[in-house]
Motif scaffolding. Structure first.
Motif, PDB file in Angstrom:
ATOM      1  N   GLU A   1       0.922  -1.048   0.113  1.00  0.00           N
ATOM      2  CA  GLU A   1      -0.033   0.170  -0.018  1.00  0.00           C
ATOM      3  C   GLU A   1       0.931   1.230  -0.151  1.00  0.00           C
ATOM      4  OE1 GLU A   1      -2.915   2.292   3.170  1.00  0.00           O
ATOM      5  OE2 GLU A   1      -2.611   0.103   3.248  1.00  0.00           O
ATOM      6  N   GLU A   2       1.904   1.118   0.965  1.00  0.00           N
ATOM      7  CA  GLU A   2       2.766   2.322   0.953  1.00  0.00           C
ATOM      8  C   GLU A   2       3.562   2.564  -0.434  1.00  0.00           C
ATOM      9  OE1 GLU A   2       5.037   1.959   4.275  1.00  0.00           O
ATOM     10  OE2 GLU A   2       3.354   2.310   5.843  1.00  0.00           O
ATOM     11  N   ARG A   3       4.037   1.369  -0.921  1.00  0.00           N
ATOM     12  CA  ARG A   3       4.797   1.553  -2.213  1.00  0.00           C
ATOM     13  C   ARG A   3       3.739   2.341  -3.276  1.00  0.00           C
ATOM     14  NH1 ARG A   3       5.308  -1.615  -6.911  1.00  0.00           N
ATOM     15  NH2 ARG A   3       3.692  -3.267  -6.130  1.00  0.00           N
ATOM     16  N   PHE A   4       2.558   1.606  -3.549  1.00  0.00           N
ATOM     17  CA  PHE A   4       1.571   2.441  -4.399  1.00  0.00           C
ATOM     18  C   PHE A   4       1.559   3.923  -4.230  1.00  0.00           C
ATOM     19  CE2 PHE A   4      -0.496  -1.731  -5.259  1.00  0.00           C
ATOM     20  CZ  PHE A   4      -0.077  -1.710  -6.600  1.00  0.00           C
ATOM     21  N   PHE A   5       1.188   4.381  -2.973  1.00  0.00           N
ATOM     22  CA  PHE A   5       0.964   5.922  -2.620  1.00  0.00           C
ATOM     23  C   PHE A   5       2.440   6.454  -2.960  1.00  0.00           C
ATOM     24  CE2 PHE A   5      -2.402   4.154   0.158  1.00  0.00           C
ATOM     25  CZ  PHE A   5      -3.571   4.699  -0.700  1.00  0.00           C
ATOM     26  N   SER A   6       3.483   5.905  -2.440  1.00  0.00           N
ATOM     27  CA  SER A   6       4.663   6.610  -2.619  1.00  0.00           C
ATOM     28  C   SER A   6       5.000   6.940  -4.279  1.00  0.00           C
ATOM     29  CB  SER A   6       5.822   5.791  -2.274  1.00  0.00           C
ATOM     30  OG  SER A   6       7.110   6.478  -2.294  1.00  0.00           O
ATOM     31  N   SER A   7       4.824   5.847  -4.942  1.00  0.00           N
ATOM     32  CA  SER A   7       5.036   5.779  -6.421  1.00  0.00           C
ATOM     33  C   SER A   7       4.166   6.863  -7.144  1.00  0.00           C
ATOM     34  CB  SER A   7       5.106   4.559  -7.259  1.00  0.00           C
ATOM     35  OG  SER A   7       4.003   4.073  -6.996  1.00  0.00           O
ATOM     36  N   PHE A   8       2.755   7.104  -6.577  1.00  0.00           N
ATOM     37  CA  PHE A   8       1.847   7.968  -7.280  1.00  0.00           C
ATOM     38  C   PHE A   8       2.373   9.379  -6.989  1.00  0.00           C
ATOM     39  CE2 PHE A   8      -1.932   4.740  -6.823  1.00  0.00           C
ATOM     40  CZ  PHE A   8      -1.345   4.072  -7.841  1.00  0.00           C
ATOM     41  N   LYS A   9       2.819   9.622  -5.763  1.00  0.00           N
ATOM     42  CA  LYS A   9       3.247  10.949  -5.329  1.00  0.00           C
ATOM     43  C   LYS A   9       4.585  11.418  -6.216  1.00  0.00           C
ATOM     44  CE  LYS A   9       1.449  10.744  -0.626  1.00  0.00           C
ATOM     45  NZ  LYS A   9       1.676  10.613   0.751  1.00  0.00           N
ATOM     46  N   LYS A  10       5.414  10.333  -6.496  1.00  0.00           N
ATOM     47  CA  LYS A  10       6.572  10.679  -7.419  1.00  0.00           C
ATOM     48  C   LYS A  10       6.264  10.663  -9.002  1.00  0.00           C
ATOM     49  CE  LYS A  10       9.326   7.999  -4.281  1.00  0.00           C
ATOM     50  NZ  LYS A  10      10.327   6.701  -4.333  1.00  0.00           N
ATOM     51  N   LYS A  11       4.725  10.482  -9.233  1.00  0.00           N
ATOM     52  CA  LYS A  11       4.701  10.476 -10.532  1.00  0.00           C
ATOM     53  C   LYS A  11       5.006   9.287 -11.431  1.00  0.00           C
ATOM     54  CE  LYS A  11       2.306  14.533 -10.220  1.00  0.00           C
ATOM     55  NZ  LYS A  11       0.891  14.412 -10.134  1.00  0.00           N
ATOM     56  N   GLU A  12       5.284   8.310 -10.617  1.00  0.00           N
ATOM     57  CA  GLU A  12       5.775   6.919 -11.251  1.00  0.00           C
ATOM     58  C   GLU A  12       4.538   6.171 -11.574  1.00  0.00           C
ATOM     59  OE1 GLU A  12       8.803   5.771  -8.595  1.00  0.00           O
ATOM     60  OE2 GLU A  12      10.232   7.281  -9.296  1.00  0.00           O
ATOM     61  N   PHE A  13       4.194   5.842 -12.570  1.00  0.00           N
ATOM     62  CA  PHE A  13       2.909   4.967 -12.780  1.00  0.00           C
ATOM     63  C   PHE A  13       3.192   3.864 -13.802  1.00  0.00           C
ATOM     64  CE2 PHE A  13       1.760   9.462 -12.568  1.00  0.00           C
ATOM     65  CZ  PHE A  13       0.951   9.261 -11.346  1.00  0.00           C
ATOM     66  N   SER A  14       2.676   2.920 -13.560  1.00  0.00           N
ATOM     67  CA  SER A  14       2.657   1.555 -14.342  1.00  0.00           C
ATOM     68  C   SER A  14       1.701   1.968 -15.766  1.00  0.00           C
ATOM     69  CB  SER A  14       2.455   0.375 -13.867  1.00  0.00           C
ATOM     70  OG  SER A  14       3.632   0.049 -12.652  1.00  0.00           O
ATOM     71  N   ALA A  15       1.918   1.108 -16.773  1.00  0.00           N
ATOM     72  CA  ALA A  15       0.970   1.115 -17.962  1.00  0.00           C
ATOM     73  C   ALA A  15      -0.360   0.803 -17.529  1.00  0.00           C
ATOM     74  CB  ALA A  15       1.305   0.617 -18.983  1.00  0.00           C
ATOM     75  N   CYS A  16      -0.625  -0.331 -16.348  1.00  0.00           N
ATOM     76  CA  CYS A  16      -1.659  -1.020 -16.202  1.00  0.00           C
ATOM     77  C   CYS A  16      -1.610  -1.439 -14.911  1.00  0.00           C
ATOM     78  CB  CYS A  16      -1.796  -2.004 -17.210  1.00  0.00           C
ATOM     79  SG  CYS A  16      -3.500  -2.965 -17.004  1.00  0.00           S
ATOM     80  N   TYR A  17      -2.784  -1.390 -13.952  1.00  0.00           N
ATOM     81  CA  TYR A  17      -2.940  -1.821 -12.662  1.00  0.00           C
ATOM     82  C   TYR A  17      -4.164  -2.875 -12.719  1.00  0.00           C
ATOM     83  CZ  TYR A  17       0.119   1.816 -11.510  1.00  0.00           C
ATOM     84  OH  TYR A  17       1.120   2.584 -11.062  1.00  0.00           O
ATOM     85  N   PHE A  18      -4.075  -4.033 -12.060  1.00  0.00           N
ATOM     86  CA  PHE A  18      -5.402  -4.882 -11.660  1.00  0.00           C
ATOM     87  C   PHE A  18      -5.472  -5.071 -10.220  1.00  0.00           C
ATOM     88  CE2 PHE A  18      -7.321  -8.885 -11.308  1.00  0.00           C
ATOM     89  CZ  PHE A  18      -8.464  -8.538 -11.951  1.00  0.00           C
ATOM     90  N   PHE A  19      -6.558  -4.501  -9.786  1.00  0.00           N
ATOM     91  CA  PHE A  19      -6.720  -4.403  -8.250  1.00  0.00           C
ATOM     92  C   PHE A  19      -8.039  -5.434  -7.967  1.00  0.00           C
ATOM     93  CE2 PHE A  19      -5.197  -0.130  -8.773  1.00  0.00           C
ATOM     94  CZ  PHE A  19      -3.898  -0.053  -8.146  1.00  0.00           C
ATOM     95  N   CYS A  20      -7.728  -6.335  -7.199  1.00  0.00           N
ATOM     96  CA  CYS A  20      -8.959  -7.481  -6.949  1.00  0.00           C
ATOM     97  C   CYS A  20      -8.850  -7.691  -5.421  1.00  0.00           C
ATOM     98  CB  CYS A  20      -9.096  -8.519  -7.628  1.00  0.00           C
ATOM     99  SG  CYS A  20      -7.691  -9.658  -7.674  1.00  0.00           S
ATOM    100  N   GLY A  21     -10.009  -8.122  -4.866  1.00  0.00           N
ATOM    101  CA  GLY A  21      -9.786  -8.885  -3.697  1.00  0.00           C
ATOM    102  C   GLY A  21     -11.060  -8.151  -2.679  1.00  0.00           C
ATOM    103  N   ASP A  22     -11.055  -8.645  -1.423  1.00  0.00           N
ATOM    104  CA  ASP A  22     -12.089  -8.291  -0.347  1.00  0.00           C
ATOM    105  C   ASP A  22     -11.814  -6.973   0.074  1.00  0.00           C
ATOM    106  OD1 ASP A  22     -13.202 -10.813  -0.792  1.00  0.00           O
ATOM    107  OD2 ASP A  22     -11.961 -11.735   0.659  1.00  0.00           O
ATOM    108  N   GLU A  23     -10.827  -6.252   0.114  1.00  0.00           N
ATOM    109  CA  GLU A  23     -10.554  -4.959   0.613  1.00  0.00           C
ATOM    110  C   GLU A  23     -10.936  -3.790  -0.064  1.00  0.00           C
ATOM    111  OE1 GLU A  23      -9.257  -4.466   3.750  1.00  0.00           O
ATOM    112  OE2 GLU A  23      -8.981  -6.666   4.217  1.00  0.00           O
TER     113      GLU A  23
END
Length: 97
Positions: free
Chosen positions: A10-32
């Motif tokens: 979770e922290e890795r995602f938020f940190s990369s977003f703040k640095k404007k580092e994005f992957s081409a595609c994300y897939f989020f799934c699960g109960d959370e």
């Protein structure tokens, strides 16, 4: 005490977003679902210029679209921006029209 693996991810995602580092595609799934919504909201906040959001952001639901529409949106060039963001919720409900 060590942080859980989930918290580190979770922290890795938020940190990369703040640095404007994005992957081409994300897939989020699960109960959370709350955590998934937080990550998606953070992604949109950091990846899409609010002034260009109308042109470069699409949120669609799987039961309201088909594969062709998704490919069309995802392959469209951004307008006066570095990127487009296309979010498909309930992807498992996408039809194969």
């Amino acid at each position: 005490m060590a942080k859980s693996k989930e918290k580190l991810e979770e922290e890795r995602f938020f940190s990369s977003f703040k640095k404007k580092e994005f992957s081409a595609c994300y897939f989020f799934c699960g109960d959370e679902t709350l955590l998934i919504e937080e990550v998606i909201n953070s992604l949109v906040e950091h990846a899409v210029d609010p002034a260009m959001k109308e042109f470069n952001f699409d949120l669609i639901h799987g039961n309201e679209t088909d594969g062709r529409k998704i490919v069309s949106l995802a392959s469209s060039y951004p307008m006066m921006a570095d990127r487009r963001v296309v979010i498909i919720k309930d992807f498992d409900l996408v039809t194969d029209k």
